[in-house]
Motif scaffolding. Structure first.
Motif, PDB file in Angstrom:
ATOM      1  N   ALA A   1     -31.864   5.487 -27.002  1.00 15.40           N
ATOM      2  CA  ALA A   1     -32.649   6.819 -26.477  1.00 15.40           C
ATOM      3  C   ALA A   1     -32.229   7.475 -25.334  1.00 15.40           C
ATOM      4  O   ALA A   1     -32.199   6.058 -24.185  1.00 15.40           O
ATOM      5  CB  ALA A   1     -34.277   7.087 -26.823  1.00 15.40           C
ATOM      6  N   LEU A   2     -31.562   8.624 -25.512  1.00 11.50           N
ATOM      7  CA  LEU A   2     -31.394   9.042 -24.250  1.00 11.50           C
ATOM      8  C   LEU A   2     -32.714  10.033 -23.546  1.00 11.50           C
ATOM      9  O   LEU A   2     -32.981  11.091 -24.511  1.00 11.50           O
ATOM     10  CB  LEU A   2     -30.279  10.212 -24.482  1.00 11.50           C
ATOM     11  N   SER A   3     -32.785  10.643 -22.652  1.00 10.84           N
ATOM     12  CA  SER A   3     -34.217  11.164 -21.712  1.00 10.84           C
ATOM     13  C   SER A   3     -32.694  11.740 -20.824  1.00 10.84           C
ATOM     14  O   SER A   3     -32.545  10.843 -20.281  1.00 10.84           O
ATOM     15  CB  SER A   3     -35.317  10.423 -21.615  1.00 10.84           C
ATOM     16  N   TYR A   4     -33.246  13.092 -20.703  1.00  6.87           N
ATOM     17  CA  TYR A   4     -32.293  13.778 -19.863  1.00  6.87           C
ATOM     18  C   TYR A   4     -32.608  15.142 -19.998  1.00  6.87           C
ATOM     19  O   TYR A   4     -34.045  16.078 -20.437  1.00  6.87           O
ATOM     20  CB  TYR A   4     -30.703  14.039 -20.139  1.00  6.87           C
TER      21      TYR A   4
ATOM     22  N   ILE B   1     -32.253   5.182 -22.001  1.00  3.55           N
ATOM     23  CA  ILE B   1     -31.307   5.861 -21.261  1.00  3.55           C
ATOM     24  C   ILE B   1     -31.867   7.273 -20.003  1.00  3.55           C
ATOM     25  O   ILE B   1     -32.244   8.640 -21.016  1.00  3.55           O
ATOM     26  CB  ILE B   1     -29.561   6.146 -21.410  1.00  3.55           C
ATOM     27  N   ILE B   2     -32.101   7.277 -18.534  1.00  2.00           N
ATOM     28  CA  ILE B   2     -32.810   8.169 -18.272  1.00  2.00           C
ATOM     29  C   ILE B   2     -31.607   8.436 -17.238  1.00  2.00           C
ATOM     30  O   ILE B   2     -31.277   7.752 -16.438  1.00  2.00           O
ATOM     31  CB  ILE B   2     -33.601   8.062 -17.737  1.00  2.00           C
ATOM     32  N   ALA B   3     -31.466  10.239 -17.196  1.00  2.00           N
ATOM     33  CA  ALA B   3     -30.650  10.693 -17.241  1.00  2.00           C
ATOM     34  C   ALA B   3     -30.637  11.626 -15.875  1.00  2.00           C
ATOM     35  O   ALA B   3     -30.487  12.494 -15.622  1.00  2.00           O
ATOM     36  CB  ALA B   3     -29.252  11.656 -17.243  1.00  2.00           C
ATOM     37  N   GLY B   4     -31.505  10.566 -14.707  1.00  2.00           N
ATOM     38  CA  GLY B   4     -32.195  10.966 -13.551  1.00  2.00           C
ATOM     39  C   GLY B   4     -31.651  12.060 -12.438  1.00  2.00           C
ATOM     40  O   GLY B   4     -32.124  12.573 -11.715  1.00  2.00           O
TER      41      GLY B   4
ATOM     42  N   ASP C   1     -24.848  19.652 -18.742  1.00  2.37           N
ATOM     43  CA  ASP C   1     -22.838  18.258 -18.354  1.00  2.37           C
ATOM     44  C   ASP C   1     -23.220  17.992 -16.875  1.00  2.37           C
ATOM     45  O   ASP C   1     -21.920  18.152 -16.987  1.00  2.37           O
ATOM     46  CB  ASP C   1     -22.453  19.640 -18.588  1.00  2.37           C
ATOM     47  N   SER C   2     -24.061  17.154 -16.768  1.00  4.26           N
ATOM     48  CA  SER C   2     -24.467  16.316 -15.438  1.00  4.26           C
ATOM     49  C   SER C   2     -23.641  15.004 -15.227  1.00  4.26           C
ATOM     50  O   SER C   2     -22.308  14.387 -14.506  1.00  4.26           O
ATOM     51  CB  SER C   2     -24.647  16.031 -15.124  1.00  4.26           C
ATOM     52  N   GLY C   3     -23.311  14.701 -16.679  1.00  2.00           N
ATOM     53  CA  GLY C   3     -22.377  12.988 -16.724  1.00  2.00           C
ATOM     54  C   GLY C   3     -23.813  12.295 -15.966  1.00  2.00           C
ATOM     55  O   GLY C   3     -24.079  12.132 -15.842  1.00  2.00           O
TER      56      GLY C   3
ATOM     57  N   HIS D   1     -37.216  14.397 -12.719  1.00  2.64           N
ATOM     58  CA  HIS D   1     -38.818  14.888 -12.549  1.00  2.64           C
ATOM     59  C   HIS D   1     -39.525  16.036 -13.499  1.00  2.64           C
ATOM     60  O   HIS D   1     -40.592  16.001 -13.250  1.00  2.64           O
ATOM     61  CB  HIS D   1     -38.781  14.409 -10.666  1.00  2.64           C
ATOM     62  N   HIS D   2     -38.890  17.184 -13.596  1.00  7.94           N
ATOM     63  CA  HIS D   2     -39.393  18.364 -13.886  1.00  7.94           C
ATOM     64  C   HIS D   2     -39.144  18.685 -15.093  1.00  7.94           C
ATOM     65  O   HIS D   2     -39.493  19.426 -16.176  1.00  7.94           O
ATOM     66  CB  HIS D   2     -39.321  19.511 -13.394  1.00  7.94           C
ATOM     67  N   ARG D   3     -39.546  17.859 -16.156  1.00  4.85           N
ATOM     68  CA  ARG D   3     -39.228  16.876 -17.515  1.00  4.85           C
ATOM     69  C   ARG D   3     -40.471  17.603 -18.126  1.00  4.85           C
ATOM     70  O   ARG D   3     -41.423  17.210 -17.622  1.00  4.85           O
ATOM     71  CB  ARG D   3     -38.022  15.978 -17.955  1.00  4.85           C
ATOM     72  N   GLY D   4     -40.301  17.283 -19.874  1.00  3.44           N
ATOM     73  CA  GLY D   4     -41.314  17.722 -20.332  1.00  3.44           C
ATOM     74  C   GLY D   4     -42.222  16.440 -20.797  1.00  3.44           C
ATOM     75  O   GLY D   4     -43.275  15.978 -20.795  1.00  3.44           O
ATOM     76  N   TRP D   5     -41.115  15.585 -20.822  1.00  4.42           N
ATOM     77  CA  TRP D   5     -41.514  14.279 -21.227  1.00  4.42           C
ATOM     78  C   TRP D   5     -40.800  13.392 -21.204  1.00  4.42           C
ATOM     79  O   TRP D   5     -40.147  13.850 -20.093  1.00  4.42           O
ATOM     80  CB  TRP D   5     -42.122  13.873 -22.564  1.00  4.42           C
ATOM     81  N   THR D   6     -41.326  11.434 -21.540  1.00  3.93           N
ATOM     82  CA  THR D   6     -40.354   9.947 -20.816  1.00  3.93           C
ATOM     83  C   THR D   6     -40.639  10.393 -20.041  1.00  3.93           C
ATOM     84  O   THR D   6     -40.358  10.433 -18.484  1.00  3.93           O
ATOM     85  CB  THR D   6     -38.794  10.781 -21.139  1.00  3.93           C
TER      86      THR D   6
END
Length: 194
Positions: free
Chosen positions: A51-54, A137-140, A146-148, A189-194
């Motif tokens: 899964a991707l979290s971004y 995968i956490i695109a932290g 589009d940050s990659g 850190h400002h995401r809604g979940w994960t």
């Protein structure tokens, strides 16, 4: 290195197996990207997938919609639309393929975004989607889709400078940050979940 981490996890944590069900939610929405044949396909949620979290952010997303569904559900549908897909999602697909995994779940492309029923059902099962993933995968470090993913493409990983201070002649003290500190300072850190 990551393949070694996963091998260790599989060997040392045999009890950490995905839930086989039954599940108390409708899973008819569940589909993943097949990174080998490059299309979106329904799979059982008990399949091995990543899964991707971004953070979507302000970039123009490429979404699974009713009008493009048939194209994206056909073999090579994602390859035909590759240049329209945000960099973080393209990097994720490349990374998952490089890890030897076949499926990846990414909300922009696995939930039909202009179908309130499909999207709503998926959102209501989001906890299960991430819980059942082989890994996430956490695109932290990204501010948008589009940050990659740093390190997937050549020259995309910045070498962070390690903070040291000489406390005595020849004795250096190194500042070490916890993962919580790093995540708390990220856009992620400002995401809604994960």
């Amino acid at each position: 290195m990551i393949k070694n981490w996963l091998a260790t996890c599989e060997e040392e944590h045999k009890k950490c197996v995905p839930n086989e069900g039954p599940f108390n939610v409708d899973l008819s929405f569940f589909r993943c990207i097949d990174v080998e044949d490059m299309y979106i396909t329904p799979v059982p949620i008990t399949s091995q997938y990543v899964a991707l979290s971004y953070k979507w952010g302000d970039c123009t997303p490429f979404l699974l919609l009713k009008p493009n569904k048939d194209d994206l559900f056909a073999k090579d549908g994602l390859r035909r639309n590759w240049d329209s897909i945000p960099r973080t999602i393209r990097d994720t697909i490349d990374f998952v393929r490089g890890m030897g995994c076949r499926y990846v779940w990414i909300d922009q492309l696995c939930l039909i975004q202009d179908d309130d029923g499909d999207r709503g059902t998926g959102i209501n099962a989001m906890d299960l989607v991430y819980e059942q993933a082989y890994f996430t995968i956490i695109a932290g470090s990204g501010t948008d889709a589009d940050s990659g993913l740093p390190g997937v493409r050549e020259g995309t990983r910045s070498s962070a400078r390690q903070v040291t201070s000489e406390v005595l002649p020849g004795v250096n003290l190194v500042l070490r940050h916890t993962m919580e500190d790093i995540v708390a300072k990220s856009e992620y850190h400002h995401r809604g979940w994960t």
